[in-house]
Design an enzyme around this catalytic site. Structure first.
Site, short mmCIF file in Angstrom:
data_model
loop_
_atom_site.label_atom_id
_atom_site.label_comp_id
_atom_site.label_asym_id
_atom_site.label_seq_id
_atom_site.Cartn_x
_atom_site.Cartn_y
_atom_site.Cartn_z
N SER A 1 35.70 43.39 44.72
CA SER A 1 34.85 43.22 43.65
C SER A 1 33.55 42.98 44.21
CB SER A 1 35.11 42.13 42.67
OG SER A 1 34.40 41.93 41.73
N TYR B 1 37.47 33.37 40.03
CA TYR B 1 37.55 34.83 40.23
C TYR B 1 36.90 35.32 41.60
CZ TYR B 1 37.36 39.97 39.71
OH TYR B 1 37.36 41.34 39.60
#
Length: 217
Positions: A112, A126
């Site tokens: 990501s 996250y």
């Protein structure tokens, strides 16, 4: 080449496999929960048993039930660690022996852009899991300079997927959906990055690729 699709939801991967076959490709499916090491081991064993080798493993599973740390949503923290990090480690543990035995293999993980240039509010855990995956990739790379295992970490930005569905905070979920609707690019953009990395000659390793909308800040 044969594509073996693995996920928890059989109806989704069955539909994708059927589309691949309709386009003249070869695809099979296997129901897998990446948080369960035995599931991933079963996937690898079944693939080896049917096809004799595994050339590439793409770790794509990920969830994002993000919220401010002050919310103390420890259950979501654990879930992200289990799927995003332990799931990737389960993949390594399952496939690395096969890569070593056959003398070649390529590990690709979908990471990501979160955390690349500072952690956004509510994304601490996250981003931590995704950056841990990036660090593990680099560690595996340094242990694989004998040329047997190649590694590629691909970091997407806003992609038109259902990742927002895993977000438990209603406000964050709605804002993420709006961002995806406004600027998200098709999943095919990430697929092309995967194809680019794995199609390189055996002595070429593409370590990292960032794939984001051109309008994403």
């Amino acid at each position: 080449a044969v594509v073996v699709l693995a996920a928890r939801r059989s109806e989704r991967i069955d539909a994708v496999a059927q589309e691949i076959r309709e386009r003249g490709g070869r695809a099979t499916t296997c129901v897998v929960d990446v948080t369960k090491a035995e599931d991933v081991q079963r996937l690898v064993a079944a693939t080896l048993g049917q096809y004799g080798r595994i050339d590439v493993l793409v770790n794509n599973a990920g969830i994002a039930p993000i919220s401010p740390l002050a919310d103390l949503d420890t259950e979501s923290w654990s879930a992200m660690i289990d799927v995003n990090l332990h799931g990737m480690l389960n993949g390594i543990a399952a496939v690395l022996p096969a890569f070593r035995e056959q003398g070649t293999g390529h590990l690709v993980s979908i990471v990501s852009v979160a955390g690349l240039s500072g952690v956004s509010p509510s994304m601490a855990v996250y981003a931590a899991t995704k950056n841990a995956v990036r660090t593990l990739h680099e560690g595996l790379r340094t242990e694989s300079t004998d040329g047997v295992v190649r590694t590629t970490a691909i970091s997407p930005g806003y992609i038109r997927t259902d990742l927002a569905d895993s977000m438990t905070d209603p406000g964050i979920r709605e804002q993420t959906r709006k961002n995806i609707d406004a600027m998200g690019i098709p999943p095919a953009a990430v697929a092309r990055a995967v194809a680019f990395a794995i199609e390189q000659p055996g002595d070429v390793e593409i370590g990292e690729i960032n794939v984001r909308p051109t309008v994403q800040a």
